[in-house]
Design a protein around this motif. Sequence first.
Motif, mmCIF file in Angstrom:
data_model
loop_
_atom_site.group_PDB
_atom_site.id
_atom_site.type_symbol
_atom_site.label_atom_id
_atom_site.label_comp_id
_atom_site.label_asym_id
_atom_site.label_seq_id
_atom_site.Cartn_x
_atom_site.Cartn_y
_atom_site.Cartn_z
ATOM 1 N N GLY A 33 -7.887 54.945 -15.756
ATOM 2 C CA GLY A 33 -7.982 55.053 -17.217
ATOM 3 C C GLY A 33 -8.019 53.649 -17.666
ATOM 4 O O GLY A 33 -8.299 52.641 -17.421
ATOM 5 N N ASN A 34 -7.496 53.766 -19.063
ATOM 6 C CA ASN A 34 -7.671 52.347 -19.845
ATOM 7 C C ASN A 34 -6.305 51.497 -19.949
ATOM 8 O O ASN A 34 -6.341 50.422 -20.359
ATOM 9 N N ARG A 35 -5.183 52.207 -19.522
ATOM 10 C CA ARG A 35 -3.944 51.448 -19.476
ATOM 11 C C ARG A 35 -3.256 51.170 -18.374
ATOM 12 O O ARG A 35 -3.536 51.751 -17.106
ATOM 13 N N GLU A 36 -2.663 50.155 -18.221
ATOM 14 C CA GLU A 36 -1.944 49.514 -17.092
ATOM 15 C C GLU A 36 -0.803 48.876 -17.575
ATOM 16 O O GLU A 36 -0.565 48.179 -18.610
ATOM 17 N N TRP A 37 0.292 48.992 -16.604
ATOM 18 C CA TRP A 37 1.568 48.025 -16.959
ATOM 19 C C TRP A 37 1.144 46.638 -16.198
ATOM 20 O O TRP A 37 0.808 46.513 -14.891
ATOM 21 N N ARG A 38 1.435 45.517 -16.844
ATOM 22 C CA ARG A 38 1.281 44.107 -16.215
ATOM 23 C C ARG A 38 2.884 43.823 -15.944
ATOM 24 O O ARG A 38 3.695 43.966 -16.718
ATOM 25 N N ILE A 39 2.963 43.289 -14.454
ATOM 26 C CA ILE A 39 4.461 43.093 -14.380
ATOM 27 C C ILE A 39 4.452 41.746 -13.616
ATOM 28 O O ILE A 39 3.602 41.418 -12.972
ATOM 29 N N ASP A 40 5.516 40.974 -13.964
ATOM 30 C CA ASP A 40 5.879 39.868 -13.374
ATOM 31 C C ASP A 40 7.244 39.749 -13.010
ATOM 32 O O ASP A 40 8.116 40.772 -13.195
ATOM 33 N N ASP A 41 7.932 38.644 -12.509
ATOM 34 C CA ASP A 41 9.450 38.521 -11.841
ATOM 35 C C ASP A 41 10.289 39.002 -13.007
ATOM 36 O O ASP A 41 11.377 39.802 -12.456
ATOM 37 N N SER A 42 10.154 38.820 -14.291
ATOM 38 C CA SER A 42 11.091 39.245 -15.205
ATOM 39 C C SER A 42 10.701 40.047 -16.421
ATOM 40 O O SER A 42 11.523 40.283 -17.346
ATOM 41 N N GLY A 43 9.628 40.643 -16.379
ATOM 42 C CA GLY A 43 9.135 41.361 -17.530
ATOM 43 C C GLY A 43 7.966 42.331 -17.241
ATOM 44 O O GLY A 43 7.360 42.239 -16.258
ATOM 45 N N ILE A 44 7.854 43.259 -18.057
ATOM 46 C CA ILE A 44 6.826 44.091 -17.891
ATOM 47 C C ILE A 44 6.108 44.276 -19.239
ATOM 48 O O ILE A 44 6.740 44.088 -20.290
ATOM 49 N N SER A 45 4.632 44.657 -19.387
ATOM 50 C CA SER A 45 4.232 44.956 -20.542
ATOM 51 C C SER A 45 2.868 45.817 -20.304
ATOM 52 O O SER A 45 2.291 45.829 -19.429
ATOM 53 N N LEU A 46 2.743 46.662 -21.474
ATOM 54 C CA LEU A 46 1.613 47.637 -21.292
ATOM 55 C C LEU A 46 0.557 47.074 -21.856
ATOM 56 O O LEU A 46 0.426 46.385 -22.988
#
Length: 294
Positions: A33-46
């Motif tokens: 779809g159009n949405r994804e979570w971006r993740i790194d070592d200490s955070g997530i953002s939609l």
Amino acid sequence: MEKISVAVRFRPPKPSVDADADSPSFSGGGAVGNREWRIDDSGISLLHRAVPVPGTSFVFDHVFNESVTNARIYGLLVRSLIRGAVDGFNGTAFAYGQTSSGKTFTMNGSGADPGIIPLAVRDIFDTAAEAADREFLIRVSYMEIYNEEINDLLTLGSEKLPIHESLERGVYVSGLREEIVNNAEQVLQLLELGEANRHFGETNMNVRSSRSHTIFRMVIESSAKHQTNSEDAIRVSILNLVDLAGSERIAKTGADGVRLKEGKHINKSLMILGNVINKLSENGKQRYFYGALP
Ligand SMILES: Nc1ncnc2c1ncn2[C@@H]1O[C@H](COP(=O)(O)OP(=O)(O)OP(=O)(O)O)[C@@H](O)[C@H]1O
């Protein structure tokens, strides 16, 4: 280590979830779809079409992607807690999240990837063996909170146990079996017994969904082998390893009858737990509790 650490674990997607247009994927997992979570070592953002969605960035002590093992999570988050418990400091690790997110997988693990609880049990005995100047007495208990009632998982039929409070013992569950243990194998056998008594049930979200919150508790008592006048000649600590039942949307689990009743109790108790944690985190402010656990 901080007094409290909060980590998020992304689980590998399930085929049924892949097909669900409501569920965003995460970076590295391929966009759905159009949405994804971006993740790194200490955070997530939609992200929506690669643009961050306002108000959906969250920071944690750790974020683990789908390839992490239970052993790595244990090493980064729990090992220091275990070493502290052997040294006389209380500690608690608990898994919290929506149904089927992987809490039981994280706490119990699988044959190929043992979870936090078996790893902790082995580590406690190994660490205690290294403390050549101390003698240890270790007791374990295992209980569940099912539909707001406490059952002893180590004694079949020992149900609806009452909670009491006393000056000597603080808050305790009356009648709960406490077994003195001498080695990791003995504890793992008790855990197996407890698992067999625990309430599981099938929902549309998880074929083996925990229908209760479980608390595995180790009381670690140690005394100096040689006479000493120091204040810590005797140390007592409590370690709680908790696998909470998962929050659930009834529309998605398809629960009715017994499953529905369980789901309502699970959601209510998790909401109250959330309130308690919020109040506890408001340092220095007067605390009010709008509910009771369990
Ligand atoms: N990181 C993972 N890697 C591989 N399989 C996983 C992972 N996390 C979960 N699973 C699998 O997904 C399914 C659901 O996981 P699990 O039962 O641990 O979820 P849960 O959060 O405890 O759910 P509930 O709250 O309903 O009890 C299980 O079959 C489990 O083996």
